[in-house]
Design an enzyme around this catalytic site. Structure first.
Site, PDB file in Angstrom:
ATOM      1  N   HIS A 182       0.871  -1.180   0.000  1.00  0.00           N
ATOM      2  CA  HIS A 182       0.000   0.000   0.000  1.00  0.00           C
ATOM      3  C   HIS A 182       0.901   1.221   0.000  1.00  0.00           C
ATOM      4  O   HIS A 182       1.723   1.405   0.889  1.00  0.00           O
ATOM      5  CB  HIS A 182      -0.917   0.019   1.222  1.00  0.00           C
ATOM      6  CG  HIS A 182      -1.836   1.211   1.228  1.00  0.00           C
ATOM      7  ND1 HIS A 182      -3.073   1.194   0.615  1.00  0.00           N
ATOM      8  CD2 HIS A 182      -1.682   2.463   1.741  1.00  0.00           C
ATOM      9  CE1 HIS A 182      -3.649   2.373   0.755  1.00  0.00           C
ATOM     10  NE2 HIS A 182      -2.828   3.154   1.436  1.00  0.00           N
ATOM     11  N   CYS A 183       0.752   2.066  -1.016  1.00  0.00           N
ATOM     12  CA  CYS A 183       1.639   3.215  -1.198  1.00  0.00           C
ATOM     13  C   CYS A 183       0.961   4.479  -0.677  1.00  0.00           C
ATOM     14  O   CYS A 183      -0.032   4.930  -1.265  1.00  0.00           O
ATOM     15  CB  CYS A 183       1.997   3.360  -2.679  1.00  0.00           C
ATOM     16  SG  CYS A 183       3.098   4.748  -3.015  1.00  0.00           S
ATOM     17  N   PRO A 184       1.475   5.083   0.394  1.00  0.00           N
ATOM     18  CA  PRO A 184       0.871   6.328   0.890  1.00  0.00           C
ATOM     19  C   PRO A 184       1.069   7.497  -0.065  1.00  0.00           C
ATOM     20  O   PRO A 184       0.344   8.489   0.012  1.00  0.00           O
ATOM     21  CB  PRO A 184       1.608   6.558   2.221  1.00  0.00           C
ATOM     22  CG  PRO A 184       2.903   5.815   2.083  1.00  0.00           C
ATOM     23  CD  PRO A 184       2.609   4.634   1.224  1.00  0.00           C
TER      24      PRO A 184
ATOM     25  N   GLU B 142      -1.806   6.951  -2.188  1.00  0.00           N
ATOM     26  CA  GLU B 142      -2.975   6.644  -1.361  1.00  0.00           C
ATOM     27  C   GLU B 142      -3.819   5.546  -1.994  1.00  0.00           C
ATOM     28  O   GLU B 142      -5.030   5.629  -2.116  1.00  0.00           O
ATOM     29  CB  GLU B 142      -3.819   7.905  -1.136  1.00  0.00           C
ATOM     30  CG  GLU B 142      -4.789   7.822   0.022  1.00  0.00           C
ATOM     31  CD  GLU B 142      -4.096   7.598   1.364  1.00  0.00           C
ATOM     32  OE1 GLU B 142      -4.710   6.955   2.240  1.00  0.00           O
ATOM     33  OE2 GLU B 142      -2.945   8.050   1.539  1.00  0.00           O
TER      34      GLU B 142
END
Length: 267
Positions: free
Chosen positions: A128-130, A133
Site C-alpha cells: 500500500h503506497c501512501p 494513497e
C-alpha cells in the site's frame, strides 16, 4: 468530514499536484535553459518538458485512482471479522487451496493479501503506497512502474534545468535572494529523484524474479514460501518471461496453477 477527505486521498493528491506545478513554474520563471529557449523563440524543449510533467501527473492520478485488483465478493455470505483474527494463509499441504481472509471473509486467491488501509483484499498484493494513497496490485502494478519511470525522467530533466539557472552575485545575501526559490526547487527535485530512483530499481529487481514487495519482506511468514529455499521462488519463470508476463500480459493469473508446477513439494 475532514477524516473522509483525508481518507479519500484528496489531501495527498492535491499536495503532490501542487508541489509538481509549483516547481515547474519556478523552473520556467527563473533564468534557466527553459527561459532562455523561450526568449530565443525555441519552444520545442519547453513544450516537451511541459508535456512530460503533464504525463507524469496524469499517470499519477491514473495509478492512484485505478482499481489495483480488489478481490470481488464471492457467493459465500460473509461478515466483518475482528481485527484480532489472522488472515488464513495457504494450507501446509502440497496442494494449494482457496482460503478465507480473516477480515473480510472472502475467498482469497494465492498471492492476494488484505490491505488494512483499503480494507479489501488485493490480487497479487505488492504494497500500500501512501504516496498515491492506493494499493499497488496486479491491475495497476505495471502502470505504477511506468509512472515511476516517467517521473524519474521528469525529475532528472528538472534537476538539469534547475542547475542551469543559478546566477552569480556579489555577496551570499544577494545570491540567496536571487536564487532562493530555485535552490528550494533543486532540493525538492534532488530528494525526489533519489527516492524514485531507489523505488524504480527495487521494483524492477523484484519484477525480474517475479516477487512482490510483500513476499520479499515477509517471506518467513508466508506459508506457501516457507518450504522453499532462500533462493527459490515457485513463481520465477526466468528474467525474460517474468518481464514479458509483467508488462505484456494483461489478465488475472491463476497463481495456484503456477505454484503447483514449480513448487518444490508439488506432487
Amino acid at each position: 468530514m475532514v477524516q473522509n477527505v483525508f481518507r479519500s486521498g484528496f489531501l495527498v493528491r492535491s499536495a503532490h499536484t501542487l508541489l509538481t506545478w509549483v516547481v515547474t513554474v519556478i523552473l520556467f520563471l527563473h533564468n534557466t535553459d527553459l527561459r532562455r529557449c523561450e526568449e530565443r523563440g525555441e519552444l520545442l524543449l519547453p513544450a516537451l518538458f511541459f508535456l512530460l510533467v503533464l504525463l507524469s501527473v496524469l499517470l499519477y492520478f491514473a495509478v492512484s485512482l485505478m482499481d489495483p485488483g480488489f478481490v470481488l465478493t464471492d457467493t459465500v455470505g460473509g461478515g466483518q471479522g475482528s481485527d484480532e483474527e489472522m488472515e488464513v494463509m495457504i494450507s501446509e499441504s502440497s496442494t494449494p487451496r482457496l482460503r478465507r481472509c480473516g477480515y473480510c471473509l472472502l475467498k482469497q486467491p494465492m498471492r492476494a493479501k488484505h490491505c488494512q488501509a483499503c480494507k479489501r483484499c488485493v490480487h497479487r498484493f505488492d504494497h500500500h503506497c501512501p504516496w498515491i494513497e492506493n494499493c499497488v496490485g496486479e491491475r495497476n502494478h505495471r502502470w505504477f512502474v511506468v509512472y515511476l519511470l516517467v517521473q524519474l525522467l521528469a525529475l532528472l530533466w528538472a534537476l538539469h534545468i534547475a542547475l542551469s539557472g543559478f546566477s552569480p552575485s556579489a555577496s551570499w545575501d544577494l545570491w540567496f535572494r536571487a536564487n532562493g526559490f530555485l535552490l528550494a526547487a533543486l532540493g525538492v527535485v534532488g530528494v525526489f529523484s533519489v527516492v524514485v530512483l531507489l523505488l524504480l530499481g527495487c521494483h524492477l529487481y523484484l519484477i525480474s524474479i517475479n516477487c512482490t514487495t510483500w513476499e520479499f519482506m515477509s517471506r518467513h511468514r508466508i506459508s506457501y514460501l516457507k518450504n522453499c529455499g532462500v533462493e527459490e521462488n515457485p513463481f520465477d519463470r526466468g528474467l525474460f518471461c517474468n518481464l514479458w508476463d509483467f508488462f505484456c500480459i494483461c489478465r488475472t493469473v491463476m497463481w495456484e496453477q503456477v505454484y503447483l508446477k514449480n513448487a518444490p513439494n508439488s506432487v
